[in-house]
Structures are given as C-alpha cells and as structure tokens.
Design an enzyme around this catalytic site. Structure first.
Site, mmCIF file in Angstrom:
data_model
loop_
_atom_site.group_PDB
_atom_site.id
_atom_site.type_symbol
_atom_site.label_atom_id
_atom_site.label_comp_id
_atom_site.label_asym_id
_atom_site.label_seq_id
_atom_site.Cartn_x
_atom_site.Cartn_y
_atom_site.Cartn_z
ATOM 1 N N TYR A 1 24.184 -13.952 -41.199
ATOM 2 C CA TYR A 1 24.186 -12.616 -41.802
ATOM 3 C C TYR A 1 23.914 -12.645 -43.302
ATOM 4 O O TYR A 1 23.859 -11.613 -43.936
ATOM 5 C CB TYR A 1 25.493 -11.901 -41.432
ATOM 6 C CG TYR A 1 25.671 -11.958 -39.934
ATOM 7 C CD1 TYR A 1 24.892 -11.157 -39.101
ATOM 8 C CD2 TYR A 1 26.510 -12.903 -39.337
ATOM 9 C CE1 TYR A 1 24.969 -11.268 -37.720
ATOM 10 C CE2 TYR A 1 26.597 -13.016 -37.953
ATOM 11 C CZ TYR A 1 25.819 -12.194 -37.161
ATOM 12 O OH TYR A 1 25.885 -12.304 -35.792
ATOM 13 N N GLY B 1 28.018 -7.707 -28.878
ATOM 14 C CA GLY B 1 27.892 -8.509 -30.093
ATOM 15 C C GLY B 1 26.473 -8.691 -30.595
ATOM 16 O O GLY B 1 26.036 -9.814 -30.829
ATOM 17 N N ASP C 1 28.479 -2.112 -31.801
ATOM 18 C CA ASP C 1 27.780 -3.296 -32.334
ATOM 19 C C ASP C 1 26.424 -3.539 -31.667
ATOM 20 O O ASP C 1 25.714 -4.468 -32.041
ATOM 21 C CB ASP C 1 28.667 -4.545 -32.237
ATOM 22 C CG ASP C 1 29.122 -4.849 -30.823
ATOM 23 O OD1 ASP C 1 28.800 -4.059 -29.910
ATOM 24 O OD2 ASP C 1 29.808 -5.867 -30.619
ATOM 25 N N ASP D 1 25.647 -18.549 -38.880
ATOM 26 C CA ASP D 1 26.788 -17.853 -39.495
ATOM 27 C C ASP D 1 27.950 -18.800 -39.810
ATOM 28 O O ASP D 1 29.003 -18.379 -40.276
ATOM 29 C CB ASP D 1 27.255 -16.672 -38.633
ATOM 30 C CG ASP D 1 27.299 -16.981 -37.156
ATOM 31 O OD1 ASP D 1 27.103 -18.149 -36.775
ATOM 32 O OD2 ASP D 1 27.538 -16.049 -36.356
ATOM 33 N N HIS E 1 25.928 -13.441 -26.334
ATOM 34 C CA HIS E 1 27.074 -12.607 -25.932
ATOM 35 C C HIS E 1 26.785 -11.672 -24.755
ATOM 36 O O HIS E 1 27.717 -11.227 -24.082
ATOM 37 C CB HIS E 1 27.556 -11.749 -27.108
ATOM 38 C CG HIS E 1 28.130 -12.529 -28.245
ATOM 39 N ND1 HIS E 1 29.156 -13.428 -28.082
ATOM 40 C CD2 HIS E 1 27.813 -12.541 -29.566
ATOM 41 C CE1 HIS E 1 29.449 -13.968 -29.262
ATOM 42 N NE2 HIS E 1 28.646 -13.452 -30.172
#
Length: 325
Positions: free
Chosen positions: A254, A99, A49, A215, A91
């Site tokens: 996103y 992340g 990721d 998000d 993160h």
C-alpha cells in the site's frame, strides 16, 4: 532468457473452475450496470473493502487470465519460472469477494497446475493470512498451503493461527506461521527457511506457487512488519534453488513506490540481473524521494516476536508435519 508473454483474459467458464456461476454472473452484472442496491451484492462480499467500480469484472478476468497464462507456460515446459505481479488475490472465496480480492487467481493457478503436477505447494508471504487459498484446499492432501503472516486480535482476516491445520484428508496440509509486528529480514528468513526445509522434505512438491505481497515492507501504511526486499528475496532464492516449476504472484502493498521497489528488485533477482541503486528518471520519479534509490531502510520499531514463542510455533509445525502421510 526472460520474455514477456501476452496474457489471455479468463473466460467465465475458466473462472468457474473455482468460483460459483451465480457469483461470477452477479459480479459481471454490477460491473456493467453499477450497483442498483441489489440485496445480493453484500452477500457476495461486494462493497466496503471490495467496492463495485465500473469494469471490475473485466479487470478481475484479466488478472485471472494472466495467472492462468503463467500456469500454462509452466505446464507446457516453456519456462521454469512465471511471474504475474498484479495477481495474488488470495482472500476471495468461491462465492464472495473479500479483502480487495474479487477473484482468487492463486486458486485458479493452482487448479491449472494440478492438471499436470500431482502435488502443488503454495507459499504465502503477504502480511495477511492467505485464507481464501487455504479454505479452497483445506480438505485435500494434494495441495499444501504455507502462510507466514501477522496474526493479532482485530487484524484482517483474523484467521491463520498455528492450530489451523486443515480438515479431513487435508489435515496437517495447512501450515500457518503467525507472526507479530516489527519482524526484520534475518529472523523472517530464519523462520521461513526452517519451515520450508521441513515442508519440502515431507511434502515433496512437484510445483510451487508463491504469493509475495509487499505489505510486509518497512514504510507500508500497515505499519506492521519491518522487512526489506532483500529479506523477501532471500526467501525467494531459497525456493528457487529447488529448481521446480514456480509461479510467482504479487499481492498487497500500500506504499506504491516501495511496492514497485520490492517487485523490481525481485524481478531482477529472478532473471539474474544486477540493478543500479539509482531510480531511473521516469514519469513518477518524484514519488521515490527523498533519497531516490532502490534500497529500503527498515524503521526503528521494536520486534515483537519473542524468540521462545517463535520456537514453540516452529516445534508445533514440525510436529504436525511428522503426521503428514
């Protein structure tokens, strides 16, 4: 009067206020040379990721530098509210990317603010738990972290239950509000206000850092929360009425047109402007179909947040806050 300030690019030394030299040097190396199957790369959380892309070190340094510039504007008293929407990389750990976050600009911003302000409050409204920021300050009573997020088995990063409260001197200074799918504006605001009211009275912060990942907004591919920008805006307004130096960061999001809608709406709220409902004609206009308006309509998904369970979480948080020295 709002103004745009040209941000600096963070130096390696400035980023090393939180991150290890070894991690930063490795990120710099792979950013320039590409990944030569170096076994250390995965140990540093790079790949999966957090893929290695050309120039990622420079991009991270630019994001970190913008957050530091915003914090400096607040320290120098040049403004009361500073915004860096590309920031909010919550993160990343001191020696590990995680992340989609290669650097923890939120931590760097808080450390910078602490040069002037004794007690800093961090509030994270991203869909995901702000684990990197919480970990960074889990042993201190000078920074209180509050995170409202989705918490369910298998959902990243898997931390942030109501029982995660900090460690050592920082015990009771980490506050987690674990939520379930489908939450909408009214209930979210009720919870947010309920927690922040207690936090403000108990902790008495001198400065605030807000992470406002988009998000949580209806239509996001995460298909989790069912919020609109108005709901996040209401929470933001609640914090701004404290009249404290406030650093505002972005985060996840996103569904790109909805993220743009959200942060545009919030920017207008911050500067006291009313925007037209119609999306203005521009290069990406077609992305905003089919209705081409600023507003976002919640979807018809059920709210999985049981009222009794929410009350138990709030009671637990209130009990923990009573133990704050």
């Amino acid at each position: 009067m709002s103004r745009v300030v040209k941000p600096k690019v963070a130096s390696m030394e400035e980023m090393a206020a939180f991150h290890t030299d070894a991690y930063l040097q490795h990120l710099h190396k792979v950013s320039e040379e590409g990944d030569n199957d170096d076994p250390e790369t995965l140990e540093y959380g790079l790949g999966y990721d957090c893929p290695i892309t050309e120039g990622i070190y420079d991009y991270a340094a630019a994001v970190g530098g913008a957050t530091l510039t915003a914090a400096e504007q607040l320290i120098e008293g040049k403004t009361r509210i500073a915004v860096n929407w590309p920031g909010g990389w919550h993160h990343a750990k001191k020696d590990e990317a995680s992340g989609f976050c290669y650097l923890n600009d939120a931590v760097l911003g808080i450390l910078k603010l602490r040069e002037k302000f004794d007690r800093v409050l961090y509030v994270d409204m991203d869909l995901h738990h702000g684990d990197g920021v919480e970990d960074a300050f889990s042993f201190t009573s000078k920074v209180m972290t509050v995170s409202l997020h989705k918490f369910s088995p298998g959902f990243f990063p898997g931390t942030g239950d109501v029982s995660d409260i900090g460690l050592g001197k920082g015990r009771y200074y980490s506050i987690n509000v674990p939520l379930q799918d489908g939450i909408q504006d009214d209930k979210y605001y009720q919870i947010c206000e309920g927690v922040l009211k207690e936090v403000f009275t108990t902790f008495n912060p001198e400065a605030v850092v807000l992470q406002l990942g988009a998000d949580t907004i209806a239509g996001d591919p995460m298909c989790s929360f069912n919020m609109t920008p108005e709901g996040i805006g209401k929470c933001l307004k609640y914090v701004l009425q404290w009249q404290l130096p406030t650093l505002i960061l972005g985060g996840g999001g996103y569904h790109l047109p909805n993220t743009a809608r959200c942060w545009t709406y919030l920017t207008a709220l911050i500067v006291g402007r009313t925007l037209s409902s119609e999306i203005p004609d521009h290069e990406f206009f077609t992305e905003y179909g089919p209705d081409y308006v600023l507003e976002i309509t919640p979807s018809c998904r059920p709210d999985r947040n049981d009222t009794q369970k929410v009350q138990e979480i709030l009671q637990s948080i209130k009990g923990n806050l009573k133990r704050v020295v």
